[in-house]
Design an enzyme around this catalytic site. Structure first.
Site, PDB file in Angstrom:
ATOM      1  CB  THR A 129      -8.523 -10.538   6.597  1.00 25.14           C
ATOM      2  OG1 THR A 129      -7.382 -10.618   6.841  1.00 25.14           O
ATOM      3  CG2 THR A 129      -8.459 -10.175   8.301  1.00 25.14           C
ATOM      4  NE  ARG A 183      -3.689 -12.024  -6.818  1.00 23.24           N
ATOM      5  CZ  ARG A 183      -2.970 -11.730  -5.517  1.00 23.24           C
ATOM      6  NH1 ARG A 183      -2.319 -11.390  -5.550  1.00 23.24           N
ATOM      7  NH2 ARG A 183      -3.413 -12.193  -3.636  1.00 23.24           N
ATOM      8  CG  ASP A 203       2.679  -1.119  10.191  1.00 27.69           C
ATOM      9  OD1 ASP A 203       1.817  -1.878   9.493  1.00 27.69           O
ATOM     10  OD2 ASP A 203       1.992  -1.266  11.678  1.00 27.69           O
ATOM     11  CE  LYS A 250      -0.464   0.680  11.333  1.00 28.67           C
ATOM     12  NZ  LYS A 250      -0.761  -0.385  11.854  1.00 28.67           N
TER      13      LYS A 250
END
Lengths: 396, 396
Positions: free
Chosen positions: B11, B43, B196, B200
Site C-alpha cells: 500500500t 518479490r 503497534d 511508536k
C-alpha cells in the site's frame, strides 16, 4: 560560542532574555555550542535587572560587533525594528523575529536581503506564536500540494468569541474581561478589527505562494459586530463563530482573507477556545493536519524565537529558506467562493427556501432564527433579495 | 538528479511510487533538483504496471548502483527490511522508512550506523503516519524542555473506540466493521493489544531521551477488554476512552506506556475520532502543542516518507539528526504516577468515598455506575480494597 543580540525588552524580550540565561545548558546542547546573550538593546537601562551588564542603548554597538551572529528582534512595529533588521542583515547577521507587521509588510524585501547576504531571517513566532507552524509548513509538506491553510491566529478575538459563546457575554463585556486579564490591549483595534490575524494570514499566503500578499489589499473583517445571539445561533447549529484567517489556493488565484466564520462542530477549529491558536492545513494527497497551542504570551513566543535561533545555528550555511518576491499575489475575491452559510434572519422558512433552495432552519430557545444554507457564493446569497441580519461562511 | 530506490510495493510502496512519478515537478522544486524513482524492489514483477521498467527483484542491483542516493523502505517488519536498511546505510545511502517495528527495535543500531557512515536515516511516517510530529519534535522544541508526549497513535483502535462510544457498538462488532473497511488487519492483534502504539511510543521515548526504550520492557495494554458500557460511562463523565501512548519525563526516570485512558473533554485528544491520530506535546515553558491528522493510509504515509527524502536532499551533508544509544532507558513504573481515575464499580458511593476520599460519582441512564477519583497512584487505588470492574487513568 554563538553570540546573540536581543532587541527590545518588553514581554517577549524579557522572556527571551530569561530563557537565554536560565536554559543555557539546554540551548548549548541543542545548538552544539554555547549560546550567549551578549547584548540587549533597550531605550533606557534598567539598573536593578540581572541583565544590566548586557544592556546597550545604541544599535551601533551590535552592528559593529562581528561576534554577534544572530539578532533577535522583539521591538515590534515597523519603525526601529525595520531599520535594525535591515542593518543587521546587511551586516551579515542572521535575524529572528516575532514581528508579524514587519514580516507581513516588508517580508519580501527582508527575505531577499537575507538571501543576498547569505544569512537567514526566520519568523516562526510571527504566526501562531508558540505553535510550530511555519517551520513544518516549509519543511514537512514538500511532497504534497498545500491547498488551504485556515487558522485561528488571534488569541484576543478568540477569547472574546469563546466568552460570548460559553457565557453569553456581550462583546463589550467580553472585551473588558480580556483587557482585565491582559489578553487585549487598551486599544484593541488591531486585534478586534482583524488586522493582526490579517497580517499573519498574509505571511502564510506569501510563504506558500512565493508572491507578496499585501495586507492593504487583503479583505479583513473583525468581530466588532458579533452579538451574543449570533454566538447562540451558531451554538444551536452545532457550530462556533471563530475569526479565521484563510489562504485558499484555487484555479485562477489565491483567496486570502480574514472574517468571522461559523465553524462546524466536526472541525477541530471549532473547539479551539480562549486565547489558544489553531491552524488546519489541507494538502493533497496528504489530507488534513491540525495544529493548536499557545498563540501568544511572552514565554511561548520566546520559545519559538529561540527555536529559530537554534535552527540557524544548526544550519548556518543554509540559504534563506523562505523568500517571496515583491510581485503582488493575484488575489481571488472570497465572495466568489462557493460555501455554505449560517444566516441570521427573521425571514420565514418558506421564503428562505424559495430563494435559496434546501436549507436547515435553526432556532434558539430564545427565539433567534436563522438557517444553514446549501453551497453558494456570497454574491448569490446577497443577490437573493432577502433581509439578512448577518451571514457567516460555514467552515467544515 | 537524485535517484531513489523504493523497497516494497504494498500500500505505501505503491502510493510512494505514484507520488514520485506524478508529482515529479513539485518534488524537483522542493528538492532543488530532479528526483527520480530509479528502482522498485519487488518479490515478483507486475507486468502490466506503469512502473514495470523500474522493478528489480534483487537488492544487489540497488546496493551496487552508486547513483542511488536515498533508499525508501516500505517492506515492513524486521526481516528483509532490516537487512536492506543495514546494507543501504553501510553502502553510504540515506534511508527513509515508515517501519515502526524496525525503528523501535533496531533504531539504536541503525541511527548509529547512519551517523558513522555520514548518511541519514529518517522515519517520520513511523509515528503518527502523515502528521509531521517527529520532525517538529526534533527541530522546533529545542528551546524548551519536553516533559510529556501523549498520543493516539493507532488508527484501528481509535476507530473501534469511536464506534463504541458513538454508536454503542460492541468491541467485536466495531472490530468487524473496521476489518470490513480495511482499517484493521485480519489478524488485528498488534493493533488491538497495543503493540503497534507501543512501538511508536518507544520511538518517541528513544528520540526524546537519547536512550533505548525497548518495546519488550514497556508496559502495553490494548483495548480488547473495553466494553460498550465503559464507553458509555466515560461519555457520561464527559470523557472518551482512548488508547494513549505516553512518554512522561519525571524525576528519577521516564514512564513509557500504552493503555486505555479516560480522556477529559477539555483535552483536544478527547475529540480525535475514527482513524485519525493525534499527539499532545507538553513543554516547559512553552505550554501544550497539539497535532492531529491522518495516522495511516498509503497516500498520507507516502507523503511523509517523501517529505523525509526531501529533507535529506536539502541537507545532504547534515549528520544523522536523531541518534539514541543501545543503553536501556531507565523506566518508571506508570503505576507509581499520581493520576485521577475513572472507575467502573458497583460499590456504594459511601464506601467509595470512605476508601478513596472525595470523588465524583457517575451513573449512566442505563445504570452503569462508577466515579472519577481524586489524584492517586494505581497502587493506592488497588490497595483500597474495593471491587473495581475497571479503572482508567484520566488524561487531562
Amino acid at each position: 560560542m554563538a553570540n546573540i543580540a536581543l532587541l527590545g525588552y518588553g514581554t517577549v524580550g524579557r522572556s527571551a532574555a530569561d530563557l537565554l540565561t536560565r536554559a543555557s545548558d539546554r540551548l548549548a546542547a541543542a545548538a552544539g555550542e554555547p549560546v550567549t546573550l551578549q547584548y540587549i538593546l533597550v531605550r533606557r537601562a534598567y539598573p536593578g535587572s540581572e541583565h544590566a551588564p548586557r544592556f546597550v542603548t545604541d544599535f551601533d554597538a551590535i552592528e559593529r560587533d562581528s561576534s554577534v551572529r544572530v539578532v533577535a528582534e522583539a521591538i515590534g512595529g515597523t519603525g526601529a525594528a525595520l531599520e535594525y533588521c535591515r542593518r543587521a542583515l546587511a551586516a551579515g547577521k542572521h535575524v529572528v523575529t516575532a514581528n508579524k507587521q514587519l514580516i507581513a509588510e516588508y517580508g519580501h524585501e527582508l527575505t531577499a536581503l537575507a538571501r543576498e547576504r547569505g544569512v537567514q531571517l526566520l519568523f516562526e513566532p510571527s504566526v501562531a506564536g508558540g505553535i510550530p507552524l511555519l517551520h513544518p509548513l516549509r519543511e514537512c509538506f514538500g511532497a504534497c500540494s498545500v491547498r488551504e491553510v485556515a487558522g485561528i491566529l488571534n488569541g484576543t478575538t478568540n477569547y472574546i468569541l469563546t466568552e460570548m459563546r460559553e457565557r453569553g457575554a456581550s462583546y463589550d463585556a467580553a472585551l473588558a474581561r480580556a483587557q482585565e486579564l491582559g489578553y487585549a490591549e487598551q486599544d484593541p483595534a488591531a486585534d478586534v478589527e482583524g488586522l493582526d490575524a490579517g497580517r499573519k494570514t498574509c505571511i502564510l499566503a506569501s510563504m506558500l505562494t512565493g508572491l507578496r500578499a499585501d495586507p492593504a489589499a487583503v479583505c479583513m473583517r473583525g468581530i466588532t459586530d458579533i452579538r451574543p445571539e449570533d454566538a447562540a445561533l451558531a451554538a444551536c447549529a452545532g457550530m462556533s463563530i471563530r475569526l479565521l484567517g484563510r489562504v485558499i489556493r484555487a484555479e485562477g488565484g489565491t483567496a486570502v482573507f480574514v472574517r468571522p466564520h461559523a465553524v462546524a462542530g466536526s472541525s477541530p477549529l471549532c473547539r479551539v477556545s480562549g486565547v489558544t491558536n489553531g491552524a488546519l492545513v489541507r494538502a493533497e494527497p496528504l489530507g488534513e493536519v491540525f495544529f493548536s497551542g499557545p498563540g501568544a504570551g511572552g514565554e511561548a513566543t520566546a520559545c519559538a524565537l529561540l527555536s529559530d535561533v537554534l535552527e540557524i545555528l544548526r544550519a548556518p550555511g543554509r540559504p534563506q529558506p523562505s523568500v517571496w518576491s515583491g510581485e503582488a499575489l493575484p488575489l481571488l475575491d472570497p465572495d466568489t467562493l462557493p460555501m455554505r452559510w449560517l444566516i441570521r434572519t427573521d425571514e420565514p422558512a418558506g421564503r428562505l427556501e424559495a430563494a435559496l433552495g434546501a436549507l436547515r432552519p435553526v432556532r434558539t430557545q430564545e427565539g433567534v432564527c436563522g438557517a444553514v444554507t446549501g453551497t453558494m457564493t456570497r454574491r448569490a446569497l446577497d443577490g437573493a433579495g432577502l433581509r439578512l441580519k448577518a451571514a457567516w461562511p460555514v467552515f467544515e
